[in-house]
Design a protein around this motif. Sequence first.
Motif, PDB file in Angstrom:
ATOM      1  N   PRO A 270    -133.087 -32.047 -49.504  1.00 55.29           N
ATOM      2  CA  PRO A 270    -131.906 -32.357 -50.300  1.00 55.29           C
ATOM      3  C   PRO A 270    -131.618 -31.194 -51.245  1.00 55.29           C
ATOM      4  N   PRO A 271    -130.449 -31.087 -51.843  1.00 54.45           N
ATOM      5  CA  PRO A 271    -129.323 -32.024 -51.674  1.00 54.45           C
ATOM      6  C   PRO A 271    -128.451 -31.701 -50.465  1.00 54.45           C
ATOM      7  N   LYS A 272    -128.589 -30.504 -49.859  1.00 54.84           N
ATOM      8  CA  LYS A 272    -127.616 -30.144 -48.835  1.00 54.84           C
ATOM      9  C   LYS A 272    -128.202 -30.147 -47.420  1.00 54.84           C
ATOM     10  N   ASN A 273    -129.441 -30.651 -47.298  1.00 49.89           N
ATOM     11  CA  ASN A 273    -130.097 -30.701 -45.983  1.00 49.89           C
ATOM     12  C   ASN A 273    -130.170 -29.337 -45.310  1.00 49.89           C
ATOM     13  N   ILE A 274    -130.565 -28.360 -46.092  1.00 46.17           N
ATOM     14  CA  ILE A 274    -130.725 -27.020 -45.561  1.00 46.17           C
ATOM     15  C   ILE A 274    -132.220 -26.755 -45.386  1.00 46.17           C
ATOM     16  N   THR A 275    -132.533 -26.007 -44.339  1.00 48.99           N
ATOM     17  CA  THR A 275    -133.935 -25.689 -44.086  1.00 48.99           C
ATOM     18  C   THR A 275    -134.231 -24.275 -44.555  1.00 48.99           C
ATOM     19  N   ILE A 276    -135.260 -24.151 -45.395  1.00 47.80           N
ATOM     20  CA  ILE A 276    -135.600 -22.817 -45.884  1.00 47.80           C
ATOM     21  C   ILE A 276    -136.246 -21.998 -44.775  1.00 47.80           C
ATOM     22  N   ASN A 277    -137.059 -22.676 -43.988  1.00 44.78           N
ATOM     23  CA  ASN A 277    -137.666 -22.028 -42.824  1.00 44.78           C
ATOM     24  C   ASN A 277    -138.559 -20.846 -43.217  1.00 44.78           C
ATOM     25  N   LEU A 278    -139.549 -21.121 -44.025  1.00 46.79           N
ATOM     26  CA  LEU A 278    -140.490 -20.093 -44.441  1.00 46.79           C
ATOM     27  C   LEU A 278    -141.902 -20.578 -44.093  1.00 46.79           C
ATOM     28  N   PRO A 279    -142.432 -20.120 -42.937  1.00 42.74           N
ATOM     29  CA  PRO A 279    -143.777 -20.575 -42.549  1.00 42.74           C
ATOM     30  C   PRO A 279    -144.817 -20.160 -43.584  1.00 42.74           C
ATOM     31  N   MET A 280    -145.894 -20.920 -43.621  1.00 41.16           N
ATOM     32  CA  MET A 280    -146.940 -20.661 -44.596  1.00 41.16           C
ATOM     33  C   MET A 280    -147.518 -19.255 -44.404  1.00 41.16           C
ATOM     34  N   SER A 281    -147.589 -18.506 -45.502  1.00 44.14           N
ATOM     35  CA  SER A 281    -148.078 -17.123 -45.405  1.00 44.14           C
ATOM     36  C   SER A 281    -149.598 -17.089 -45.295  1.00 44.14           C
ATOM     37  N   GLU A 282    -150.103 -15.954 -44.825  1.00 39.27           N
ATOM     38  CA  GLU A 282    -151.551 -15.783 -44.717  1.00 39.27           C
ATOM     39  C   GLU A 282    -152.213 -15.917 -46.079  1.00 39.27           C
ATOM     40  N   LYS A 283    -151.519 -15.365 -47.091  1.00 40.99           N
ATOM     41  CA  LYS A 283    -152.087 -15.397 -48.447  1.00 40.99           C
ATOM     42  C   LYS A 283    -152.258 -16.834 -48.931  1.00 40.99           C
ATOM     43  N   LEU A 284    -151.279 -17.687 -48.623  1.00 42.10           N
ATOM     44  CA  LEU A 284    -151.373 -19.076 -49.079  1.00 42.10           C
ATOM     45  C   LEU A 284    -152.463 -19.806 -48.284  1.00 42.10           C
ATOM     46  N   LYS A 285    -152.536 -19.527 -46.990  1.00 41.47           N
ATOM     47  CA  LYS A 285    -153.591 -20.154 -46.184  1.00 41.47           C
ATOM     48  C   LYS A 285    -154.951 -19.821 -46.765  1.00 41.47           C
ATOM     49  N   GLU A 286    -155.088 -18.558 -47.175  1.00 39.18           N
ATOM     50  CA  GLU A 286    -156.324 -18.078 -47.785  1.00 39.18           C
ATOM     51  C   GLU A 286    -156.626 -18.859 -49.075  1.00 39.18           C
ATOM     52  N   ALA A 287    -155.577 -19.051 -49.886  1.00 39.70           N
ATOM     53  CA  ALA A 287    -155.757 -19.739 -51.166  1.00 39.70           C
ATOM     54  C   ALA A 287    -156.101 -21.212 -50.964  1.00 39.70           C
ATOM     55  N   ILE A 288    -155.642 -21.783 -49.854  1.00 37.97           N
ATOM     56  CA  ILE A 288    -155.934 -23.188 -49.588  1.00 37.97           C
ATOM     57  C   ILE A 288    -157.358 -23.344 -49.060  1.00 37.97           C
ATOM     58  N   LYS A 289    -157.777 -22.323 -48.320  1.00 35.98           N
ATOM     59  CA  LYS A 289    -159.137 -22.342 -47.792  1.00 35.98           C
ATOM     60  C   LYS A 289    -160.151 -22.175 -48.920  1.00 35.98           C
ATOM     61  N   ASN A 290    -159.847 -21.247 -49.816  1.00 33.63           N
ATOM     62  CA  ASN A 290    -160.730 -21.002 -50.951  1.00 33.63           C
ATOM     63  C   ASN A 290    -159.978 -21.198 -52.258  1.00 33.63           C
ATOM     64  N   PRO A 291    -159.899 -22.462 -52.695  1.00 34.07           N
ATOM     65  CA  PRO A 291    -159.102 -22.717 -53.912  1.00 34.07           C
ATOM     66  C   PRO A 291    -159.619 -21.894 -55.092  1.00 34.07           C
ATOM     67  N   ASN A 292    -158.660 -21.296 -55.854  1.00 34.99           N
ATOM     68  CA  ASN A 292    -159.052 -20.493 -57.013  1.00 34.99           C
ATOM     69  C   ASN A 292    -157.888 -20.419 -57.997  1.00 34.99           C
ATOM     70  N   ASP A 293    -158.248 -20.048 -59.221  1.00 38.87           N
ATOM     71  CA  ASP A 293    -157.193 -19.937 -60.237  1.00 38.87           C
ATOM     72  C   ASP A 293    -157.156 -18.527 -60.828  1.00 38.87           C
ATOM     73  N   VAL A 294    -157.414 -17.547 -59.964  1.00 36.47           N
ATOM     74  CA  VAL A 294    -157.369 -16.169 -60.441  1.00 36.47           C
ATOM     75  C   VAL A 294    -155.903 -15.751 -60.636  1.00 36.47           C
ATOM     76  N   GLY A 295    -155.604 -15.279 -61.830  1.00 33.30           N
ATOM     77  CA  GLY A 295    -154.217 -14.844 -62.098  1.00 33.30           C
ATOM     78  C   GLY A 295    -154.032 -13.370 -61.803  1.00 33.30           C
ATOM     79  N   ILE A 296    -152.800 -12.891 -61.935  1.00 32.46           N
ATOM     80  CA  ILE A 296    -152.565 -11.448 -61.707  1.00 32.46           C
ATOM     81  C   ILE A 296    -152.262 -10.743 -63.022  1.00 32.46           C
TER      82      ILE A 296
END
Lengths: 296, 261, 249
Positions: A270-296
Amino acid sequence: MRKILILSAALATAYMGSVQAEELTGTLQKVNESGIITIGHRESSIPFSYLDDKQKPVGYAMDLCNQVVAAVKKKLNKPSLVVKLVPVTSQTRTALMVNGTVDLECGSTTNSKERQKQVAFSDSYFVTSVRMLVRADSGIKSLDDLNGKPVVTTTGTTSDRYIKQNEQGHSIDVKNVYAKDHAESFLMVETGRAAAFVMDDVLLASLIANNKNPKDFAIVGPALSVEPYGIMMRKDDPQLKRLADETLSTLYKSGEVNKIYDKWFMKPIPPKNITINLPMSEKLKEAIKNPNDVGI
Amino acid sequence: MVLHRYTLFDTTESTMSIIRFNAVNKWFKDLHVLKDVNLSVAEGEVVVICGPSGSGKSTLIRTVNQLETIGSGEIWVNGQNVIDPKTDINTVRADVGFVFQHFNLYPHLTVLDNITLAPIQVRKQPRVEAEALAETLLAKVGLANKRDVFPSQLSGGQQQRVAIARGLAMQPKVMLFDEPTSALDPEMIGEVLKVMKDLAHTGITMMCVTHEMGFAREVADRVVFLDQGEVVEMATPAEFFSAPKSERAKQFLQQVLSPMH
Amino acid sequence: MGHYQWNWAIVFEQVAGTKEYYYQWLITGLGWTVATALCAWVLALVLGSLVGTLRTVPNKWLASLATCYVELFRNIPLIVQLFLWFYVLPEVLPKSAGFWMKQDMPMPEFITAAIGLGLFTSARVAEQVRTGIMALSSGQKNAGLALGFTLPQAYRYVILPMAFRIVIPPMTSEFMNVFKNSAVALAIGVTELTFQMRQITGEYAPGNPIEVMTIVSVIYLILAFSVNRLMALIERRTQVPGYISGGGK
């Protein structure tokens, strides 16, 4: 008799332990006493935290935050805990967090060392890369192609820094121009006032998805910066921090997070039923595999 | 329509009339404020226009230099028809001095600058010349020592005397006075009237709307009595004050000359 | 709850990853704010005086044209006007002119902002000038006309000098407003003071927004106060001795 005493003492201890393993501190204590938990949300941070057509805050970060709230309710044993929603902006979010107006900020806030001086972050739930949006027919592929051209940065973001840094040693001259918000930065590229718009790829993808001619634009170039997003909370609040991290870990381990990700990034929203179409990045997959709160 | 034609002066075309009204009418919406006014003022003549308030006398005098427009008729000033759009009204006005009831000095300028502004800007007179003339005129109106003060630092009587000097600085052929003493405190009326009397004796043409009947009696060549937009009577002061012909003039004189006034 | 870590020295810190310092950004911002506001103010004074005067002339056509101008520029929000000039105008112009505006025009953001803010403010100045003229008695104008002044001369020498004196106090607030309103110029990318504030408190130094906002507010306060003092000085210098108010009666 003695046995009964011991037994009852043990029972009492067990009873108390099950309800309240430890004394409540920080935000949880405050929420427990007031019966209210306040969520800070964004109004147009699509698809993380924004208002839908019914003016209700929704999004990827909101879904994750709601899980944390559910965990809070469970821990406090308060199913009827009142959840208050307060809109925040990129300018107000830190101050409203520090002064206690909001308890959790669920938006698209980069977990940066700079911010950590004032606030804390949960484990990262998203990782964005800063890249360039250009007109597809412009032929621009890298920062070096921007010599002599105007590049737009949205006020309040650090994109211009990457441009300036890249200029050093490349003997190129890029003209930094600025726009008030992302929509206008995009407009600058669309109308030809700027050759490129440097921003988080997720925002660029959503801007393109919302345009009537998505094929006219492309996201190009290498990642100029990689930034983790986290749920913002107050500093020195270990109980809430642990609860939030545990909640996210559970979602990560069970794979539930993939469903939530798909809902917001791969399907019409919503609201316009548009698809962003952004597959999960390698970096995010990495962060999900090894949860961490390291900032930049 | 009662029009007592004045016979002392010949008002035919051949005379040297400097102001001439030909059948002038004016309306404010439905109100007929000037009714078929015919009037001539000869060069060097002093004409006093009187009448009850609302009779149209201020309106009449303001039509001479077109501060008021008219509905129909003609007004000739210095041989120019001021109603004709081809007439440059500014050049007509430059030759016609006008003294207002409320003085209307320029508050931001000193007395001297008030007097010299128009000669310098309109007549393109050199400043030195304009200032010399201004000082002469100030001396004539008895304010030689006030050249550098601002209007708001003067009394009403003094302001009106400056206003007269300002009008004279353009060396006009005619001076028009629109109730010059009505806005003054009684003790200041005398000083202004004295200046006006002195002026009348210089031989300049004057047209003067006033309630000061003493002034009219003393210096006017003619008195014009206006009522409800009509010229009801025109006579020498002697005739007018001793033997007014119309009932309306009699009534008016009774009111303004009564001791209560 | 307050665990806010105060750090007023934030503005003297170096911008991470650059050779610049935050105070330099603020000084740059101040420069653009002053430049934008002053250019806009000069434009507003010239146009506003002209239009305000035209609203009071006897010629009905000119007066209503001036009225349209005022209503147009006063009633459309400033930010919308800047948008129209900056984003819309180049698209509706002939292609080459639009292209020039977008690619070759020198300092497009600054010039657009100065003109846009100037036009917006000119409508407000025009209203003040008109009010000042209306406050004068018609006797003032007549006193000029009766001496043979043309209408422009009567305005130039008689009416406007007094009208401007009368409107110095409301003009002071308009002058102060032009500095405050110049912040809107960030909407089209002028890197003025509020822009720099947003830039610093955004992703660059999100830790200490309150300090930066406070410092910027104080700078605006100093600007407004300076304008106020300057106008007070002008008011004193142009004061007519003994003149209180009203139309020269």
